[in-house]
Structure formats: C-alpha cells, structure tokens
Write a protein that holds these residues in place. Structure first.
Motif, PDB file in Angstrom:
ATOM      1  N   UNK A 116       0.835  -1.203   0.000  1.00 25.69           N
ATOM      2  CA  UNK A 116       0.000   0.000   0.000  1.00 25.69           C
ATOM      3  C   UNK A 116       0.875   1.261   0.000  1.00 25.69           C
ATOM      4  N   UNK A 117       1.899   1.281   0.865  1.00 23.85           N
ATOM      5  CA  UNK A 117       2.806   2.433   0.923  1.00 23.85           C
ATOM      6  C   UNK A 117       3.533   2.633  -0.397  1.00 23.85           C
ATOM      7  N   UNK A 118       3.944   1.524  -1.029  1.00 26.06           N
ATOM      8  CA  UNK A 118       4.648   1.609  -2.313  1.00 26.06           C
ATOM      9  C   UNK A 118       3.725   2.176  -3.391  1.00 26.06           C
ATOM     10  N   UNK A 119       2.462   1.738  -3.381  1.00 23.85           N
ATOM     11  CA  UNK A 119       1.502   2.242  -4.378  1.00 23.85           C
ATOM     12  C   UNK A 119       1.304   3.748  -4.220  1.00 23.85           C
ATOM     13  N   UNK A 120       1.247   4.212  -2.963  1.00 26.77           N
ATOM     14  CA  UNK A 120       1.120   5.656  -2.724  1.00 26.77           C
ATOM     15  C   UNK A 120       2.316   6.401  -3.299  1.00 26.77           C
ATOM     16  N   UNK A 123       2.986   1.590   9.269  1.00 27.93           N
ATOM     17  CA  UNK A 123       1.775   1.390   8.463  1.00 27.93           C
ATOM     18  C   UNK A 123       2.044   1.944   7.061  1.00 27.93           C
ATOM     19  N   UNK A 124       1.022   1.912   6.206  1.00 30.88           N
ATOM     20  CA  UNK A 124       1.222   2.326   4.815  1.00 30.88           C
ATOM     21  C   UNK A 124       1.738   3.763   4.717  1.00 30.88           C
ATOM     22  N   UNK A 125       1.228   4.634   5.582  1.00 31.63           N
ATOM     23  CA  UNK A 125       1.646   6.036   5.574  1.00 31.63           C
ATOM     24  C   UNK A 125       3.138   6.154   5.902  1.00 31.63           C
ATOM     25  N   UNK A 126       3.569   5.392   6.908  1.00 34.13           N
ATOM     26  CA  UNK A 126       4.978   5.420   7.309  1.00 34.13           C
ATOM     27  C   UNK A 126       5.864   4.816   6.218  1.00 34.13           C
ATOM     28  N   UNK A 127       5.360   3.778   5.546  1.00 33.95           N
ATOM     29  CA  UNK A 127       6.116   3.182   4.436  1.00 33.95           C
ATOM     30  C   UNK A 127       6.294   4.220   3.330  1.00 33.95           C
ATOM     31  N   UNK A 128       5.213   4.913   3.005  1.00 35.59           N
ATOM     32  CA  UNK A 128       5.261   5.958   1.977  1.00 35.59           C
ATOM     33  C   UNK A 128       6.287   7.033   2.366  1.00 35.59           C
ATOM     34  N   UNK A 129       6.230   7.492   3.636  1.00 33.24           N
ATOM     35  CA  UNK A 129       7.164   8.525   4.107  1.00 33.24           C
ATOM     36  C   UNK A 129       8.606   8.039   3.995  1.00 33.24           C
TER      37      UNK A 129
END
Lengths: 337, 337
Positions: free
Chosen positions: B22-26, B298-304
């Motif tokens: 999810x984070x990667x997709x963001x 979480x996905x947000x942290x992965x994105x960051x």
C-alpha cells in the motif's frame, strides 16, 4: 534505635545557605534533629529567632568549579568534609549535601570509607514508571567504566535499596541493554550477565530502557556513564514534553483560559514525573547514609531530602547493604569452590 | 541524474505485505518509482487494479526471530538480500526495509559492501529538539563497542547527513558524555576526543543529553549501545509524558470535553516529538542508500520512508559520504606525517 542528627553541609548548593538553613529549620520543626555544618557566623544570620539548631563550624567550602578530589583532599575544614567526619565519628547519622557531587563522593570515601567488600560505591536514584511506580537505577556517574563484579554489587545494593527505601518485596533486577535477545548487549553487559546471575537477588537479565520505564523491573543496573545518559535523557525529555504540550495547547485561539484550568494537571504531571529529582540521589556502599541533593534545591527540596535521609537511617539501609554484600560474596565463594 | 527505482523489501515488517505494498503504491502515484521485492504471487494479490508496479520475485524471507547474519548468509533468495542485490547491480537506487534490522545490515554488508575507508557502517536517526529542530544521533545499535577511529568516522558521516538530509550548514558535532568539564566521560570518550578533533568537521567536544536536546548541537556521536539507550529513553519518555498528561487532564470533573478540545494539541505534540520514528533510520557507510524502517510502520509510514530514501538519493548522500571520508582520512594522514 537512637537516631543521631542529620549532618547538613549547609554551604553547598545554588541557594545555600538560605535554602539549606530554611530547609533544616523546617525539618527541625517536624521533629528531625539536624546539625548544620558551615561558616557559623554566616549560618547564624539565617536562623530565625526561636529555632534551636546545632552548628558545627567549618571554615572552608568547596566551590562548584574546583577539581573535587583535590579540593577535598587539601581542605580538611571544608564543610562537606567536616560533615562527613561528624558522621564517621558517630555524632551524626547521615550526611546530606547539595554541593559539588564529586566533592561529596570524595569526602565520603575519605572520612567514611567503603563498606567491607564493596568495590565501588555507586550513586542511585529513581525514575518515574508509566504505572505510577518507581524504578531504581544505579550507577549514575560515580563509576564510568565498570567491571562485571562492580555491576553485580550494584545489583545487590540496588535490591536492598528498593526493599528498604521503596518498600518493595523481592524487587526484579535487570541490566540495562540495547536488546533482550541472546547476543545483544555490549562486551560489558555480556560479561556481567553470568556474574549477576550468581547474586542472591531476583535477577531477570537484560532490560531495555522502555521496558524498564513501562514497569518491567524495579532495579536497573548499568555503569555510571550509561546510567547518567539514561537519567539525563529521561529528565530532559519529560521537561521538554511538558513544555511542548503547553505550547501546543496555547496555540488554540482563546486557549489561555483552558491552560489556566489545566495548571493542576501540569502540576500533578510534574509531581508524577519528577521522581529523579525529588529528595535527591543516594551514594551507596560507604559506611554511612549519604544523600546527594540537587544543586538547584530550594528550602522545600532540602526539607524533603533531610526527611528521606532520616527515613533511610530508620530503615538501617547501610547495615542492610553490608549484610547483603557479605552474603553475596559468600554465595560467589561457594559457587567458585 | 537519472534516479532508478527504490527497492522495497516488501516482506519485512509487522504489517507486511499489505502495508508495504500500500505504501509503495502511494509512492508510485506520487511519482516515485518503486520495485517490490518478495513473493510475487502474494504481492500481486495486494496490488490494486490499475497500479503499475514492478515486482522482483524472492522466494524466501527472514523472520524476526531468526539469527540475522546466519539467516541472511544461508538464504540467498531472502527478500532483503535480493533487494540489496538489486541496488548493488545498479537496478535500484536505494534499499528500504521494515524487517529485521540485523538482517538488513547483514544483507547490505554482503551485497553492497562498505564505502572505501569506512571501518564501521552506522545507524543514524534524528531526535526532536526543544527548539523544533532535529538533532542527528549515531550510532544507534550497529556497533555496541567502538574504537576512537569508528567514532571519528561517525562524526564525519553524521555531519554529511545533517547537511544533505536536514539541509543544515556547518552542523555542530558533539560526542555524547556525562559531563562537559575536563576529566568527565568514560575511557572511550576521552580516547576519541583528540581523534574527533582532527576531523574536518565542526567538532565542539563532549555534550550531555539535555544540552543536545535543548539545541546545543546538530550531530551527536556515540557508540551504538549508548546511542540506543538514549534513543529508546527519549522515545519512551515522550510517549509516557503524553499519556500521563492526558490522564491528569481527564482527572478533572467534566474534563472529557476539554480533552476532546485538546486532541489537536496532542496530535501536534506527537508530530513534533516523533522525529525518531518518522521515515525511519538510515544505515550509513555502505555503498548505497539504505533505510531502516520501523517494524510497526503502516502504509503512511512506508510511503514517508520511501520519499525520504528517494530524497537522500537525490542529494547524492552516499557519494558525499565517500568523499568526506576520503578527505578525512587524508587530513589525518597529513597530521600524522
């Protein structure tokens, strides 16, 4: 048990002698005998009429900027050294000082000496736990480089302290580490693990800072360098957290009234989280009760420290440490043969 | 500069692979190319329709409970190792993982190797300062026992990091200690002082934890044991302080409404004080950008984290560290002759 007066180094501390004398007078009014040690003429000026308090004259004092050991060695009449001598000679039951910590340690070692079997005296204090309890931590700076046997003795002394001063039964003792899994820890921690395991204490192995603060043990053992870093990091973070939250609350429009309403919450927060400073730290392992007060102490903090030292004397802390150390040494001796 | 995709170890982390994918997709939607490394069949199930994202298949993974080095050595097809290899082969620009930190370090050393002249790669992150700024701290656990030369190199790498990643000019570098006066510090600190003094950085000497947190420097150098204790102590204290204050606010009668009004303040507090966790830590000193994410991400942290790794690649962090280390070695060489 007859408790002799508490010897207070009345010249030490940022607000001495007014805060030290004021705090001592409060203790005397509360029924604890105190003897002030310092420049008699100066101290007399600060004692209110009607208060009876003994003074032992000491002509010199150790400044915060002096090299502590050298200053204490050369100044036989420094207030901290005279106060320690008063305890050594049996005329006082405990030594309390808010001056130079190094000077207090040097004076204690010179005048009181180490308890039989104790290799290194250690500074001990408490940190606030998440659950409202306290966790004891030692050493906090007296010994920056430690051998396994030093850390093992800290475990024994910390365990006695947690029982006598905090009233905890069978306190869990952990050694501070960067992880609790096998293979974690530095050389010092890995070398100390088996030695701590031989001590007659409730040793639970390595513990991480967060686990200790969340209630995973009652006593944390570490060298004085690491312990000082943890103590100072926790104290600074708690202070900064309170300030940042206050700022963020005040950022809301019309929040000043809310902030006033929250004053009580912030006060209770400080009370719950200021354990490290309240009443000061103790120097364990010398022949006498020695309390290391915070330099910034005001009269109220001086009073609290005197009460705390008095309570440790009532508990017979020093004697219990002596017995525990000799039991521990006997236990290791048995294992070795 | 052409930036190749970020290689994400999609199998690592408490919430992998859903949070990692999810984070990667963001990140991909935001214009950053990412290549997922892991079990292709599993990962495909988590990619929403319409999102184009490359997958490199890796048949194995390293569990959190495995001995990291041994697991990485024996599992040539572990996702973290395949991801590191992808960077080493030039098909990705950075490695990001939220799995076992030890495995990430082992994989980085095996596949990427150390930068020329770097004796010990180090883990670096930031702590929140009182003034709203950040202070960089390294090492945080990769090296629990350090020589003076290791600490000196940490100073050089930390200085480059503060400039490239935090955008700070001429960052002040201090060595963590229990006091700033002469004679304070443990053996390690005292031995490292002259070596750090020779480095081409803005070295200011010993610094205490509180001074660093109150803004006294931008880079704190220490061994990984002490650094880990400070990081964990600060993080836990900040979390506990927030919880205790919330409880004390809720103790007032009818305080629940007030607490709701304060939700924003608490959120901003967490944002201001969660620097250590946001975006994760970096492993410096290996031939490639490596970001050590938090297992709980979480996905947000992965994105960051992906954005942060991408930004470090844009700044050419790894190349700058290589130049700074060779300049530093040359400077010491000149002094020695």
């Amino acid at each position: 048990m007859t408790i002799r007066p508490i010897a207070l180094d009345a010249m030490g501390g940022d607000h001495a002698p007014s805060a030290t004398v004021d705090g001592a007078c409060r203790a005397v009014k509360g029924g604890i005998a105190v003897v002030l040690v310092g420049d008699e003429a100066v101290l007399r000026q600060h004692i209110p009429k009607g208060v009876e308090i003994e003074i032992i004259h000491a002509a010199e004092a150790v400044g915060m900027d002096e090299a502590p050991s050298a200053a204490v060695r050369s100044k036989k009449d420094a207030s901290v050294r005279v106060a320690a001598r008063t305890v050594a000679e049996g005329n006082a039951s405990a030594l309390v000082s808010f001056g130079n910590t190094g000077a207090l340690m040097a004076a204690s070692l010179m005048e009181l000496g180490r308890i039989d079997g104790v290799e290194r005296p250690a500074v001990i204090a408490t940190l606030p736990r998440r659950d409202g309890g306290q966790v004891v931590i030692l050493d906090l700076g007296a010994n920056v480089d430690c051998k396994p046997s030093h850390l093992a003795q800290f475990g024994v002394m910390g365990s006695v302290f947690a029982q006598d001063v905090l009233g905890l039964e069978n306190p869990r003792v952990g050694i501070l580490s960067n992880g609790e899994e096998e293979g974690k820890g530095n050389e010092q921690v890995r070398a100390a693990l088996p030695v701590l395991g031989q001590m007659p204490i409730n040793f639970i192995g390595p513990i991480e800072p967060a686990d200790a603060l969340y209630g995973g043990c009652e006593v944390v053992v570490c060298d004085g360098f690491v312990g000082n870093v943890m103590l100072k990091s926790v104290e600074a973070s708690i202070a900064i957290a309170g300030k940042v939250l206050r700022e963020e609350i005040l950022r809301r429009p019309g929040a000043k009234i809310g902030a006033k309403l929250l004053a009580g919450a912030f006060r209770r927060y400080r009370n719950r989280t200021s354990a490290g400073a309240v009443g000061g730290a103790f120097l364990l392992g010398v022949k006498g009760t020695v309390l290391v007060g915070h330099g910034r102490a005001d009269a109220k903090a001086v009073h609290a420290a005197i009460k705390r030292a008095h309570s440790a004397v009532q508990q017979d802390l020093t004697k219990h440490i002596g017995s525990a150390i000799s039991t521990a040494l006997a236990a290791v001796g048995e294992t070795d043969t």
